[in-house]
Design an enzyme around this catalytic site. Structure first.
Site, short mmCIF file in Angstrom:
data_model
loop_
_atom_site.label_atom_id
_atom_site.label_comp_id
_atom_site.label_asym_id
_atom_site.label_seq_id
_atom_site.Cartn_x
_atom_site.Cartn_y
_atom_site.Cartn_z
N ASP A 89 0.83 -1.20 0.00
CA ASP A 89 0.00 0.00 0.00
C ASP A 89 0.86 1.25 0.00
O ASP A 89 2.06 1.22 0.32
CB ASP A 89 -0.92 -0.01 1.22
CG ASP A 89 -2.28 0.61 0.94
OD1 ASP A 89 -2.39 1.38 -0.03
OD2 ASP A 89 -3.23 0.32 1.68
N ASP A 98 -10.63 1.76 -3.62
CA ASP A 98 -11.19 1.52 -2.29
C ASP A 98 -12.71 1.47 -2.33
O ASP A 98 -13.33 0.98 -1.38
CB ASP A 98 -10.73 2.61 -1.32
CG ASP A 98 -9.34 2.36 -0.77
OD1 ASP A 98 -8.83 1.23 -0.90
OD2 ASP A 98 -8.75 3.30 -0.20
#
Length: 730
Positions: free
Chosen positions: A480, A550
């Site tokens: 990430d 997301d």
């Protein structure tokens, strides 16, 4: 690839397109043509294009024969700054005396079998020398002895060319690159639309299309990452171009940092397209003998619409950009704990989620954020990559064993490029983050960015990650990156090299990825950056799949996945079923619709399976079995967009094997209108003489020609509903 004539003409021949370059008598390398395939027998005709008349008020230079060459209207293949060309340049060099400008002239060329790599950078590749050939054209600025080598890797059986440049200082004094783009193309006057993929967090890669206008029009990122806001891709299309017809030119930049791409339309309505590293804040010092390599731009051409352009990129990127053992493997169905637990988990809670995941057929359990350091909230512990014993008192290996004993592989979340002020690493090395002297350090999500331009920082993070990954059988990493770069300065670089920081930082990211893969070659890495904020070809070279967004709401994902598919293959797109109401947009959709949308990518789950009722749990198990049955099509199939969610209340797509033996077709309705007659869905790429059976409902059979010319009947007519057909040739 052919070279003709005493004044060279270069014919770069792809499967169905040609790219032609010529050397002007004055020495400038000129762009002459890019489009449907033409024969090198037309060399005499192309040579005439180099006879360019002087126009009023143009700048010019006298040739040895007294003729005048109009510099501001030459279709330069790699235009330079401050030497008679007023359109945006590809290269701008500041010399030791402070002056700026180059006049690059052709010196030589060579053709190399295959495709050499670009040092330190991701790129497409050829596995054998007969797959591609690389043309290198050497240009020189005589006064400064600056050499520019333009590289064109031609994939003969694909309609794609990878362009890059190398700049070398062979002069006696250091110089500074103020701009070094990867490609420039001057098109003749013609109407074109610019198509690109802007967005934002949770709304990545929406499709926008506008006609070109006079002046400059750009997509760009100055965020230190390719960004949610502007993907490093754009296309130029004839106004009549659709999915199935019309001419389109694609520009895809294989890079993960600051980028710029776009077009300047001059006073004669001629478009100049450029792409490369964003010049804002960029300054690269070249000492005598030093070389700078630009990342590559992959150019693709289609005369059969946007769909064919996409399929060219899809095949190239999944076969010759993605690499390693996972390139050709089917990806595991995973369960990620993040939206099920966030930071609030124990070993028993995780094992309970994994137990249900195993029952419904998942193959990989991923432990997300919160397992390391003293991490209990977003404001701490990044940079401290050791196990949080408060949450996992028996360590990581004990948890991994419990997960493995349930039949699941284990994966782990990292955010290697970031550091928290509340961390052991930052306390010990406060100067290891990007920062400017005597200025506040901007935070985002309570995070600072580690200075990966420094080898010792990359070494330290690698050592921590290596120890964790080696401590247990970890098969997957979610990598990430949750904030963009500010105060881009390095305590390790001298004042004259601060403009190199952003690019050196990205090179450091690539080097860490390369080292992890070399140490653990079997590991599967999924890229992520606040969801889809770094979904670019550069990352795909290291991470065969990327978390698309997301926002995992099924209806929002229709546009996100549609836009992403314009250039990126489905087998690179992480697509999960999440809880409802959705955590990003608070919409409720059925398990089936969520599943049908997620089946158009790397399928998985992002929710607490234990919170599902029995009907949804059964549906989840059915969808998991279907994902395993269909994932070879996601990996090997050709993608066709059948209905545009930006233009209609429907979305539809099709994935077909190249031999037309099998296909998946999916249709999703967003909003229903009253008293509306449902259209039929016409398919593509089937065998017109064959009969196809729907494996979901074996009573349904159709002939291929009927499906392509008449179409499938659409029977679901409620908001947020979907149908999936699995067609097999009988």
């Amino acid at each position: 690839m052919q070279v003709t004539g005493s004044q060279p003409l270069f014919f770069l021949q792809c499967a169905a397109s040609s790219y032609v370059i010529g050397v002007h008598p004055q020495g400038t390398l000129c762009h002459l043509y890019w489009g449907p395939k033409v024969s090198a027998d037309a060399c005499a005709d192309f040579a005439k294009l180099l006879d360019i008349p002087v126009r009023p008020f143009s700048t010019d230079i006298r040739n040895s024969d007294g003729a005048r060459t109009p510099l501001d209207i030459l279709p330069s293949e790699y235009p330079t700054a401050n030497t008679g060309d007023f359109a945006p340049p590809a290269i701008d060099v500041e010399h030791a005396d402070g002056s700026r400008g180059l006049r690059l002239a052709y010196e030589s060329h060579r053709i190399i079998p295959g495709k050499p790599p670009i040092p330190g950078l991701p790129s497409t590749y050829a596995e054998t020398d007969d797959e591609a050939a690389t043309l290198e054209i050497l240009l020189r600025d005589a006064p400064s002895n600056i050499l520019v080598t333009l590289r064109y890797a031609v994939f003969a059986n694909r309609d794609a060319i990878a362009r890059s440049a190398e700049v070398k200082n062979e002069g006696a004094q250091p110089v500074t690159l103020r701009r070094a783009l990867s490609a420039a193309i001057d098109f003749p006057e013609r109407p074109l639309d610019m198509i690109h993929l802007p967005g934002a967090w949770a709304r990545e890669r929406w499709v926008e299309r506008q006609p070109l206008h006079s002046g400059e029009q750009w997509i760009a990122s100055r965020r230190g990452a390719s960004s949610h806001q502007h993907n490093p891709f754009f296309a130029l299309a004839s106004p009549e171009t659709t999915e199935e017809q019309g001419e389109v030119f694609g520009f895809s930049f294989v890079y993960s940092g600051n980028h710029i791409g776009g077009v300047d339309v001059d006073q004669y309505r001629r478009p100049r397209a450029l792409a490369g590293i964003h010049p804002d804040g960029f300054a690269w010092r070249l000492e005598t003998g030093e070389t700078f390599h630009t990342p590559e731009v992959v150019l693709a051409h289609s005369s059969q619409g946007l769909g064919a352009l996409s399929r060219t990129y899809h095949r190239l990127y999944r076969e010759r950009l993605v690499r390693g053992p996972w390139r050709d493997r089917e990806r595991p169905v995973l369960i990620n704990n993040w939206e099920a637990t966030y930071f609030d988990f124990t070993e028993d809670k995780l094992a309970g989620i994994a137990s249900i995941a195993a029952e419904i057929g998942c193959e990989l359990f991923v432990l997300d954020d919160g397992w390391f350091g003293r991490r209990g909230a977003p404001d701490s512990a990044l940079g401290d990559w050791f196990v949080n014993k408060d949450k996992l008192p028996d360590g990581l290996s004990a948890l991994v064993k419990r997960i493995n004993d349930q039949g699941l592989a284990f994966g782990l979340w990292f955010e290697p490029e970031m550091v928290s002020e509340k961390s052991r690493l930052h306390e010990q090395h406060p100067d290891w983050c990007l920062h400017l002297p005597n200025r506040p350090r901007t935070q985002s999500r309570f995070q600072l960015v580690l200075d990966f331009s420094r080898a010792e920082v990359v070494d330290a993070i690698f050592a921590q990650m290596e120890a964790v990954i080696a401590s247990a059988p970890i098969r997957y990493i979610k990598w990430d990156m949750n904030r963009h770069l500010t105060e881009i300065g390095s305590a390790a670089l001298p004042p004259g090299r601060q403009g190199e920081t952003a690019h050196r930082h990205i090179l450091g990211v690539y080097s860490l990825l390369e080292r992890i893969l070399a140490r653990f070659p079997e590991i599967l890495i999924e890229g992520c950056s606040g969801g889809g904020g770094r979904f670019d070809p550069g990352m795909l070279h290291y991470t065969p799949q990327i978390w698309t967004s997301d926002n995992s709401d099924a209806i929002a994902r229709l546009r996100i996945q549609h836009g992403t598919s314009l250039v990126y293959p489905l087998c690179t797109m992480g697509a999960h079923i999440s809880a409802v109401p959705n955590h990003q947009v608070h919409r409720a959709t059925s398990m089936r619709t969520r599943g049908h949308v997620a089946l158009a990518g790397i399928f998985g789950f992002e929710l607490d399976l234990g919170a599902l009722n029995q009907a949804d749990r059964d549906e989840a198990a059915t969808l998991t079995r279907l994902a395993k049955k269909l994932r070879h099509l996601i990996r090997h199939g050709d993608h066709y967009r059948l209905a545009d969610p930006f233009a209609t209340e429907d979305a539809a797509w099709m994935i077909a094997l190249p031999d037309a033996s099998e296909a998946i077709v999916t249709h999703v309705t967003t909003l229903i209108h009253a008293n509306w007659h449902a259209p039929r869905l016409r398919l593509r790429a089937l065998d017109p003489d064959a009969t196809y059976r729907n494996e979901i409902n074996s009573a349904e059979q159709w002939r291929g020609d009927f499906l392509m010319r008449v179409g499938l009947p659409l029977t679901h007519r409620h908001d947020f509903t979907s149908t999936l057909w699995h067609l097999k040739r009988v």
